[in-house]
Design an enzyme around this catalytic site. Sequence first.
Site, short mmCIF file in Angstrom:
data_model
loop_
_atom_site.label_atom_id
_atom_site.label_comp_id
_atom_site.label_asym_id
_atom_site.label_seq_id
_atom_site.Cartn_x
_atom_site.Cartn_y
_atom_site.Cartn_z
N LYS A 212 0.94 -1.25 0.21
CA LYS A 212 -0.02 0.19 0.01
C LYS A 212 0.85 1.12 -0.20
CE LYS A 212 -2.79 2.74 3.14
NZ LYS A 212 -3.01 3.84 2.28
N GLY A 265 7.00 6.00 7.62
CA GLY A 265 6.01 7.05 7.68
C GLY A 265 5.73 7.60 9.14
N THR A 267 5.44 8.63 13.17
CA THR A 267 5.61 7.77 14.36
C THR A 267 4.20 7.53 15.03
OG1 THR A 267 7.76 8.78 14.84
CG2 THR A 267 6.68 7.90 16.63
N GLY A 268 3.29 8.38 14.98
CA GLY A 268 1.97 7.82 15.60
C GLY A 268 1.58 6.67 15.20
N GLU A 293 10.92 2.73 10.00
CA GLU A 293 11.67 4.18 10.07
C GLU A 293 10.38 5.16 9.99
OE1 GLU A 293 12.76 7.38 8.61
OE2 GLU A 293 13.08 6.52 6.78
N CYS A 327 12.97 12.43 5.44
CA CYS A 327 13.01 12.13 7.08
C CYS A 327 14.06 12.87 7.61
CB CYS A 327 12.96 10.77 6.98
SG CYS A 327 12.02 9.95 5.89
N GLU A 425 7.78 17.63 14.81
CA GLU A 425 8.35 17.39 13.56
C GLU A 425 7.41 18.26 12.79
OE1 GLU A 425 9.35 13.68 10.68
OE2 GLU A 425 7.46 13.37 11.91
#
Length: 544
Positions: A212, A265, A267-268, A293, A327, A425
């Site tokens: 995806k 993608g 962190t959450g 990551e 990133c 971020e």
Amino acid sequence: MATGFFKVPQPLNEPVKSYAPGSKERAELKAKLKEMRAEVRDIPMFIGTKEIRDGKKTSIHPPHDHKHLLGNYYKSEKKHVKLAIDAALAARKKWTGLSWEQRAAIFLKAAELIAGTYRAELNAATMLGQSKNAYQAEIDSACEIIDFLRFNVHFMSEIYAMQPSSSPGIWNRLEWRPLEGFVYALTPFNFTAIAGNLPSSCAMMGNVVVWKPSNTAIYSAHVLMKIFKEAGVPDGVINLIYPTGPDAAEVIFQHPDFAGIHFTGSTGVFQDIWKTIGNNIHRYKTYPRIVGETGGKDFILAHKSADAKVLATAISRGAFEYQGQKCSAASRAYVPSNLWNAVKKYVLEDLATMKMGPTEDFGNFINAVIDEKSFDKLASYIDAAKKGKDAKIIAGGNYNKSKGYFIEPTIIQAKDPKYVTMCEELFGPVLTIYVYEEDKFEEVIKTVDSTSIYALTGSIISQDRYAIELATTKLQNAAGNFYINDKPTGAVVGQQPFGGSRGSGTNDKAGSMVNLMRWVSPRTIKETFVPPVDYRYPFLEKDK
């Protein structure tokens, strides 16, 4: 069947083309951009043997020209997720049984196709769909994905060659099995190379994949899928679908054959995925591999001995290439007071020369941010800095989304090293600088280490080797990729394996053997040539 211990071609990093005026690659890319802008692509799902055009048709637009139509894709539903899993599992037996050198040949061919036939198309797709300028597209959607494919084949061969020692009369062997089930590859918008590497690295090791991509990178993902198909990836080995995250999660994370996730993608999202996997752990045949990551709040730390021009260039490139949407992009910087005036002057001079606009104009260094959601988030932080007392905007600060999602390269100077934009971020062309007293270097090192939950990239700019060693030691857990006298971006496959820890992920180092070993499950085989026929050991005999 003939066999042998096969030595794969020695990988070399793909040379980066310049796209200078008059160059062949510039002419080819401009022609491809014109051609692709003039068409409306119809983008299906790829599930098993079928290209599926079913479900809600969703349009794709360039972030820098959001009224222009590039193509349409078909939104996947839960039924398509189930079909993709079924197709992957159906393909698994034949794929895992294929000789490893045949798998290697497929992905080496994919690298050659990108290096030649598809280079302009994949770069153009990245430029149009993700608003990346020609050079940033070249180092990503051409060179880095080529490097991933070639180096991963090399690392695969090294893994298979890793074998244990054997005692006399015994032969010990290690069998590197693919995971039992399917792997879910969930890929980001910002690097076409990452979008290609996450599914292909798993498939290369004999796994089957449900892929995806980010909705904002489907345009280039479609080109990658065409390349994989032409290279010979069999039907069902990689299945490309476009569901919502919750729909995909509901089906995938409850399936007993879920064997792992390869993720890049936020962190959450990754933490939510980890919780969901944990809550469903009793459902699975095996403990899934969780490789991710995630976010970063990447830093540049300068010592009072730093060269002001070197520091300014690291800031200008590190913070604003690809609109700060890497990133690894520098989003906080710590500048000593003795250098601030000179560094500020140089950076403002750099910003004054950065043109902003569509990617089709090769003179534009800055392009659009990825979508309206990102634009609105960044604009809100900029507005807060304009109104607040704890920070001031010293460059940029303007934005406009009437035609595209354009945000000027913006620098915020914070009075407090824990100001919100020093900690959170943002993922855009916004850098926050804190100017510290030049003789408080050790104190600011502690601040750098404790400010953020992330630990992805960072750099030290200094001409004092004692200061370099001190920062390198004290910040050993603050960045998985650490740079000395350079910007904190631009990791090269095979040279700087990429990944961070803390809130930045599992640090499984894409572009190295470390990552590929996560997609195999070793089996030890011990063969005894002349086995014993009596259970008794010599110690049982009586003394004479």
